[in-house]
Design an enzyme around this catalytic site. Structure first.
Site, PDB file in Angstrom:
ATOM      1  N   TYR A   1      -3.484  -3.280   1.064  1.00  0.00           N
ATOM      2  CA  TYR A   1      -2.673  -2.382   1.884  1.00  0.00           C
ATOM      3  C   TYR A   1      -2.296  -3.099   3.188  1.00  0.00           C
ATOM      4  O   TYR A   1      -3.158  -3.533   3.926  1.00  0.00           O
ATOM      5  CB  TYR A   1      -3.499  -1.123   2.167  1.00  0.00           C
ATOM      6  CG  TYR A   1      -2.778   0.089   2.724  1.00  0.00           C
ATOM      7  CD1 TYR A   1      -1.564  -0.009   3.387  1.00  0.00           C
ATOM      8  CD2 TYR A   1      -3.335   1.350   2.585  1.00  0.00           C
ATOM      9  CE1 TYR A   1      -0.928   1.114   3.893  1.00  0.00           C
ATOM     10  CE2 TYR A   1      -2.711   2.489   3.089  1.00  0.00           C
ATOM     11  CZ  TYR A   1      -1.513   2.361   3.747  1.00  0.00           C
ATOM     12  OH  TYR A   1      -0.885   3.476   4.262  1.00  0.00           O
ATOM     13  N   CYS A   2      -0.995  -3.252   3.437  1.00  0.00           N
ATOM     14  CA  CYS A   2      -0.480  -3.846   4.684  1.00  0.00           C
ATOM     15  C   CYS A   2      -1.005  -5.281   4.839  1.00  0.00           C
ATOM     16  O   CYS A   2      -0.852  -6.092   3.955  1.00  0.00           O
ATOM     17  CB  CYS A   2      -0.837  -2.949   5.866  1.00  0.00           C
ATOM     18  SG  CYS A   2       0.019  -3.369   7.410  1.00  0.00           S
TER      19      CYS A   2
END
Length: 601
Positions: free
Chosen positions: A330-331
């Site tokens: 994530y990210c």
């Protein structure tokens, strides 16, 4: 004494008491501001060079095309004079009315007085004329590098937004009305809020976005049942308890970004991505990263990969007795997962079966809005400050991301808290947003310089454990989820990096909404839709979008179907601890509470 006299006396006493409170709070305010530590000027704003470039470009424009500049000025003067004459005429008529207001609606000016009161209307319209003139002048700058122009436009807008009359007590009708209605009590509460925020942030002004006392981790937020089954100095590994009798054989491991805490995926049961994944029959593990202090100064990206990614992957395989896992990044954790996958490919390691990336950038040739903070004036300052502190403080990162949406995340909350005296709301997402983390000095600089500024992963120059890695090395089935209005990892940039991966099996999804709301979008809400497209992920992102199909509702089920195809057969559900691996504590664990003790187990 009449009833009116009693009321007047009570009002006077209340105002006198409020003035005394303000005097006491002012003393606290001075003491709180004195706690502020000096920080490097480079982290406070852009360097002087950008202002010199703007001035030089404007002067060059005046010399090369004076008629154009004069036309701009005359148009601005004309609007200003016409507005002034109309306002004077309205006052001279003896009527309380305002001149015509043809401009577009701006939610900052929602109070009816901005449209009906001559003084407030004049302030509003003149501010909007000024803002338009300044922004037009910047937009028309020529003979300047496009990157510099983008930065000038951004920082000019920041200045214009800061100077809005709504941001000042004397010119904010909402605040003035409330102060009168409460006999000054709202101003006292506002000052109390301001002083409390400054005291809580060691002299820095950082508005509290959510009620700090409204949530307790593990009680009314981050409540999905699970257990910490492994811990080292970098992470706690949480295994979530199953809710189905059967589960997919291949386990799933999520790496959340260590810029924030993992429980954005587990705010409450109704919108918990973690709970939804478990309910679909996946054995789910989630990493909870440590919140580093200065003792982590020398921890770099290689340490995150070795002690974070590779260790967590190995533990999940050991606990589940599986040769392969599925992984999610994530990210920034997605960017780092890409580094780890390239390393594994070059090492001949096939332990990751498939990978999913949420709101991830791997190609920083166009970093989007965040790019205005990636020039040397900021990064030099960040490097000096991080070397001095041993870490990149969460304060600087939070402030940077907030300024990408300053009206929503800085000025509007500050007006409500400091001018209106309102308590912050009990809002789980804003509570999480304010619960930030630090970054180790070495890792932060490696990420900002090597990946963001030098674009090392897309260029194939970034090194993991001393060896160059490349997006082409990622050969396993991959899925990426980007968000249409993401201001941190814009979807076009996500697409451009994702298409460079070497996998022949690539699935790209674009969710409506932004960086967080686009991901935390449960099917039960039916709020935001998503775009998908069959076939290769190639070409220009806008061409992909033009041919994509819009699907109503959350992207979660679409991804769940894709993930199920990568997850093997159904087996009996796994229970945390049933493998013989000890359960260390209940989810959400200790690291999420900022515990930073070096574990002995």
């Amino acid at each position: 004494m009449t009833t009116e006299d009693n009321a007047a006396t009570a009002k006077l006493e209340k105002m006198t008491a409020n003035l005394a409170k303000i005097e006491a709070l002012s003393a606290r305010l001075m003491a709180a501001l004195a706690q502020k530590k000096l920080s490097d000027p480079g982290v406070q704003g852009p360097g002087q060079e950008i202002y010199m470039k703007a001035a030089a470009a404007y002067l060059a424009g005046m010399m090369q095309n004076p008629g154009k500049v004069l036309e701009q000025q005359i148009a601005y003067w004309g609007k200003t004079m016409k507005h002034y004459v109309e306002a004077q005429a309205a006052l001279a008529s003896g009527e309380i009315r305002v001149p015509a207001d043809p401009g577009p609606k701006d939610r900052r000016f929602s109070n009816p007085l901005w449209d009906t009161h001559p003084a407030f209307n004049y302030l509003k319209q003149q501010y909007l004329f000024n803002a338009e003139a300044v922004q037009n002048a910047v937009a028309d700058l020529e003979s300047i590098d496009p990157g510099d122009k983008k930065r000038i436009e951004y920082f000019t807008k920041q200045i214009v937004d800061m100077l809005s009359p709504t941001n000042f007590l004397g010119t904010n009708p909402d605040a003035l009305e409330k102060a009168l209605a409460t006999d000054g009590e709202s101003l006292v509460r506002g000052l109390e809020n301001l002083v409390s925020d400054i005291e809580a942030n060691n002299g820095e002004v950082a508005v509290t976005l959510a009620d700090r006392e409204a949530f307790v981790l593990g009680e009314n937020i981050a409540t999905t049942p699970g257990s910490v089954v492994f811990r080292n100095r970098m992470l706690e590994l949480i295994q979530y308890a199953p809710t189905t009798k059967k589960v997919f054989q291949t386990p799933l491991l999520i790496f959340p970004p260590w810029i924030n805490k993992f429980y954005v995926m587990d705010l409450k049961p109704q919108n918990s991505l973690i709970k939804w994944i478990v309910d679909q029959g996946f054995t789910l593990f989630v990493v909870s990263w440590v919140n580093p202090d200065a003792s982590y100064a020398d921890v770099g990206m290689d340490d995150y990969i070795r002690e974070g990614y590779l260790t967590a992957m190995a533990e999940v395989r050991r606990i589940t007795d599986q040769a392969q896992i599925n992984a999610v990044g994530y990210c920034i954790a997605g960017t780092t997962l890409s580094l780890a996958l390239s390393h594994l490919y070059r090492a001949g390691d096939t332990s990751v079966k498939s990978a999913t990336f949420f709101t991830m950038l791997t190609d920083f040739s166009d970093p989007g809005e965040v790019g205005v903070f990636l020039d040397n004036d900021f990064l030099d300052g960040i490097e000096r400050q991080s070397n001095a502190d041993g870490m990149l403080s969460k304060t600087f990162m939070s402030r940077t991301f907030s300024y990408l949406r300053s009206n929503d995340l800085i000025y509007a909350p500050a007006i409500k808290s400091y001018m209106m005296g309102e308590a912050p709301p009990a809002f789980d997402l804003l509570y999480w947003n304010g619960d930030g983390t630090n970054l180790p000095c070495k890792m932060a600089i490696e990420y900002l310089r090597g990946l963001c500024q030098d674009n090392g992963l897309a260029e194939g120059t970034y090194k993991v454990f001393g060896h160059k890695v490349s997006l082409e090395d990622i050969q396993i089935p991959v899925c990426a989820v980007a968000c249409e209005t993401d201001h941190i990892a814009h979807w076009r940039g996500s697409f451009n990096g994702f298409k460079q991966m070497g996998s022949a099996d690539k699935t790209f999804i674009v969710s409506q909404s932004g960086h967080v709301a686009g991901i935390i979008n449960p099917p039960s809400k039916g709020k935001y839709g998503h775009y998908t497209k069959e076939g290769d992920v190639a070409g220009a992102p806008d061409d992909w979008m033009a041919e994509a199909t819009f699907n109503q509702g959350s992207w979660w089920p679409s991804w769940g179907e894709w993930l199920a195809k990568q997850s093997g057969k159904q087996i009996s559900a796994r229970i945390p601890g049933d493998s013989g691996s000890p359960v260390l504590c209940a989810a959400p664990g200790t690291y999420v509470l900022n515990a930073q003790k070096t574990p002995t187990d």
